[in-house]
Design a protein around this motif. Structure first.
Motif, short mmCIF file in Angstrom:
data_model
loop_
_atom_site.label_atom_id
_atom_site.label_comp_id
_atom_site.label_asym_id
_atom_site.label_seq_id
_atom_site.Cartn_x
_atom_site.Cartn_y
_atom_site.Cartn_z
N ARG A 90 -8.43 4.26 1.82
CA ARG A 90 -9.17 3.25 2.39
C ARG A 90 -9.91 3.98 4.19
O ARG A 90 -10.72 3.62 3.29
CB ARG A 90 -8.21 2.07 2.79
CG ARG A 90 -8.17 1.22 0.86
CD ARG A 90 -7.16 0.02 1.27
NE ARG A 90 -6.11 0.37 2.24
CZ ARG A 90 -5.23 -0.79 2.19
NH1 ARG A 90 -5.19 -2.07 1.75
NH2 ARG A 90 -4.27 -1.03 3.31
N ALA A 109 0.77 4.40 1.13
CA ALA A 109 0.64 5.01 2.78
C ALA A 109 1.75 3.67 3.88
O ALA A 109 2.42 4.41 4.33
CB ALA A 109 -0.79 4.46 3.47
N ASN A 165 0.54 -1.48 0.17
CA ASN A 165 -0.31 -0.05 0.11
C ASN A 165 1.00 1.21 -0.61
O ASN A 165 1.68 1.41 0.75
CB ASN A 165 -0.81 -0.25 1.23
CG ASN A 165 -1.84 1.16 1.45
OD1 ASN A 165 -2.12 2.00 0.15
ND2 ASN A 165 -2.49 1.07 2.53
N ASP A 176 -3.98 7.51 3.57
CA ASP A 176 -4.56 6.07 3.44
C ASP A 176 -5.71 6.36 2.93
O ASP A 176 -7.25 6.44 3.47
CB ASP A 176 -4.73 5.48 4.40
CG ASP A 176 -4.53 3.53 3.43
OD1 ASP A 176 -4.86 3.65 3.41
OD2 ASP A 176 -4.00 2.68 5.32
N VAL A 188 -9.57 6.81 4.67
CA VAL A 188 -9.68 8.22 4.68
C VAL A 188 -11.34 7.79 4.45
O VAL A 188 -12.49 8.40 4.77
CB VAL A 188 -9.29 8.61 4.18
CG1 VAL A 188 -10.21 10.51 4.04
CG2 VAL A 188 -8.11 9.24 5.11
N ARG A 241 -13.89 -0.04 -2.60
CA ARG A 241 -12.20 -0.21 -2.72
C ARG A 241 -11.68 -1.04 -4.00
O ARG A 241 -10.71 -0.61 -4.60
CB ARG A 241 -11.70 -0.78 -1.49
CG ARG A 241 -10.42 -0.88 -1.39
CD ARG A 241 -9.78 -1.51 0.58
NE ARG A 241 -10.34 -0.98 1.47
CZ ARG A 241 -10.36 -1.09 2.58
NH1 ARG A 241 -8.95 -2.59 2.62
NH2 ARG A 241 -11.17 -0.84 3.44
#
Lengths: 273, 295
Positions: free
Chosen positions: B187, A80, A78, B185, B189, B86
């Motif tokens: 996902r 992030a 990911n 991120d 948020v 998602r």
């Protein structure tokens, strides 16, 4: 020294159909500063996005090969998570949050970090870019191109990265500003121990601040070597300075083609005659 | 004098109802800001949450039912984000929009399955007698509903402006890929945006439910959000408020003053008429962001 980043045989595909990287090999030494050179469309941006895993948003994916960051595989992680681990990409075209103020933009860079380190990091950024301190309350969209690039680089520092991937920081900037920005990049590398992978079309500028360079062409590394060597290399010069001795523009592929033909000729001569 | 008092009364009523429109529009704004998706399912979420609340009240009492409905909406929001949205990261906005249509049907169908198709009344125990100011009458329950809406909006604005997640939401609204590049991120948020939208849907469902009852036409009220969004600007919370008020006031005044001459029914057209005017003179809405472009 062991490399902080290592890419081996990386292949990238967009939309499961368009191959952009064909087995790319590249490495960045710990605390090193490395240039990734090559013309438009060679795959520099794709290479950086493969590392930071921003490919998915453009329906791209690494289909083969490995990417190691500090020794551990990072393909498919990911974005992030990668930022938290210490990889930060400063995207092509700066990509600031135009509706947010300068300081808010900087704070987004610290999104992956504890808020306790926020003010110290802001301090550091304003120290490197004093001009941004004056403009902290302004909307980022109204800054000049050079200031926007400073915010983009400052934003990366807020994340306390180990490796920064810079995509065309010289784009659209006046030569004097390019010089200033590149000077700061060099300082960050030296003083903060930041590892840097710098993708640039402006090879002359890039080779003046990096230790090592990779020249990409058509999704592969076509040539690599220490910066001085690349600076002296005739084919790099011809390609980047735009003109050969005959005074005509040539594509890198054409130059390589000529080289390959010459090599084949020599081989044939050695074997046959 | 009478006309003036009438106009003032209509205006106040319009403002109060307008705030309720704002509540519906707000749900759209939250999702749109976070993901640039027009969430067709917002009306269905409103209906679903109101039905859940009404269904739970006889079982466990109002407050526990409210808590239960909040939790259920959280679950719905999280599941929707995880299962439907998602996997669609990077798909075209049209694809994601279609997914929200699918979600709307699933929610409506599921709500019918669990709670039946009967309309329900929802009594919040709000006072029914009007407040009298001189010759002007104001509905107390409208006043309280508007107050609740106002508080919720204020909280949301503070949340967006002064919290880290709020900053992340604004960054994502501005440039999704850049937001990913700085380590926000998506996902997480998004999940939070959906939960907020679910919560707003619940409050809107509760307030509207106490006004017109809880039934399937409720998901159609969501359509009223469209002119509100056009007028206010789809990515702006203050825009949703101001847009809602404009629509509410236009409806009340239109019905009150023009209605008698044309035999009524003006109310239903007013919102779209005003929206049309805005589309012509200010297509991105009052608070909508015209993109900043350097030249």
């Amino acid at each position: 020294m062991s490399p902080i980043l290592q890419m081996r045989g990386v292949e990238v595909c967009y939309d499961r159909a368009i191959h952009v990287l064909h087995g790319l090999n590249l490495h960045v030494p710990e605390k090193g500063i490395v240039a990734l050179l090559g013309p438009n469309g060679a795959g520099k941006s794709t290479t950086l996005k493969a590392i930071s895993n921003l490919l998915k948003a453009e329906r791209g994916a690494v289909t083969n090969g490995s990417i190691l960051f500090e020794g551990s595989p990072i393909v498919g992680k990911n974005p992030a998570f990668l930022v938290r681990s210490g990889i930060f990409q400063v995207m092509e075209g700066r990509r600031l949050f135009t509706q947010l103020t300068v300081e808010e933009n900087l704070r987004t860079g610290a999104y992956s970090r504890a808020s306790s380190s926020l003010s110290a990091n802001l301090e550091l950024v304003y120290q490197y870019f004093p001009r941004l301190a004056e403009r902290r309350r302004q909307k980022a969209g109204y800054l000049s191109g050079g200031e926007q690039q400073m915010v983009a680089i400052g934003r990366s520092l807020m994340a306390q990265p180990k490796l920064v991937l810079l995509d065309e920081p010289s784009m659209g900037l006046a030569p004097i500003l390019v010089q200033e920005i590149f000077g700061i990049i060099q300082n960050l590398n030296k003083q903060e121990g930041l590892s840097v992978l710098l993708a640039e079309q402006n090879a002359v500028m890039a080779l003046s601040i990096v230790q090592y360079g990779f020249v990409m062409d058509n999704g592969r590394v076509a040539m690599e070597g220490p910066a001085e060597e690349l600076r002296r290399d005739q084919s790099v010069k011809e390609f980047y300075l735009g003109a050969s001795e005959k005074g005509e523009h040539q594509s890198y592929a054409a130059i390589l083609q000529r080289k390959r033909m010459a090599a084949r000729e020599r081989q044939r001569e050695a074997a046959g005659h | 004098m009478n006309d003036l008092a009438f106009a003032v009364e209509l205006t106040i009523t319009g403002v109060l109802i307008g705030l309720l429109y704002s509540m519906i529009a707000l749900g759209f704004v939250l999702i749109f800001k976070a993901s640039s998706v027009f969430n067709f399912a917002q009306g269905a979420m409103t209906l679903f949450s109101a039905l859940t609340l009404v269904g739970l009240i006889p079982l466990v009492g109002f407050w526990l039912a409210l808590v239960g409905a909040v939790l259920i909406m959280c679950v719905v929001a999280l599941v929707a984000e995880r299962v439907a949205f998602r996997p669609l990261i990077g798909s075209s906005p049209l694809v994601i929009f279609m997914a929200t249509i699918g979600l709307a049907y699933i929610l409506e169908g599921f709500a019918q399955m669990v709670w039946g198709t009967q309309p329900h009344g929802l009594k919040l125990g709000l006072p029914v007698d009007p407040l009298k100011l001189g010759s002007i009458f104001i509905s107390k329950s409208d006043l309280i509903s508007a107050g609740v809406a106002g508080v919720l909006v204020a909280l949301l604005i503070v949340f967006f402006q002064y919290t880290k997640i709020g900053l992340g939401l604004r960054a994502i609204a501005n440039d999704q890929i850049a937001a990913q590049s700085v380590g926000i991120d998506l996902r997480k948020v998004w999940a939070i945006a959906w939960i907020l939208a679910g919560f707003v849907a619940l409050v809107a469902g509760m307030l509207w439910g106490s006004r017109i009852g809880v039934h399937f036409a409720m998901s159609l009220i969501a359509l009223k959000a469209l002119p509100v969004l056009i007028i206010g600007g789809i990515e702006s919370i203050p825009g949703a408020i101001v847009g809602g008020i404009i629509v509410g006031v236009a409806e009340a005044l239109g019905e009150g003053f023009i209605g008698p001459y044309v035999g009524g029914g003006v109310q239903d057209v007013m919102a779209y008429l005003v929206a049309l005017i805005f589309l012509l003179i200010r297509p991105y809405g009052i608070f909508g962001q015209a993109a900043i472009e350097r030249v």
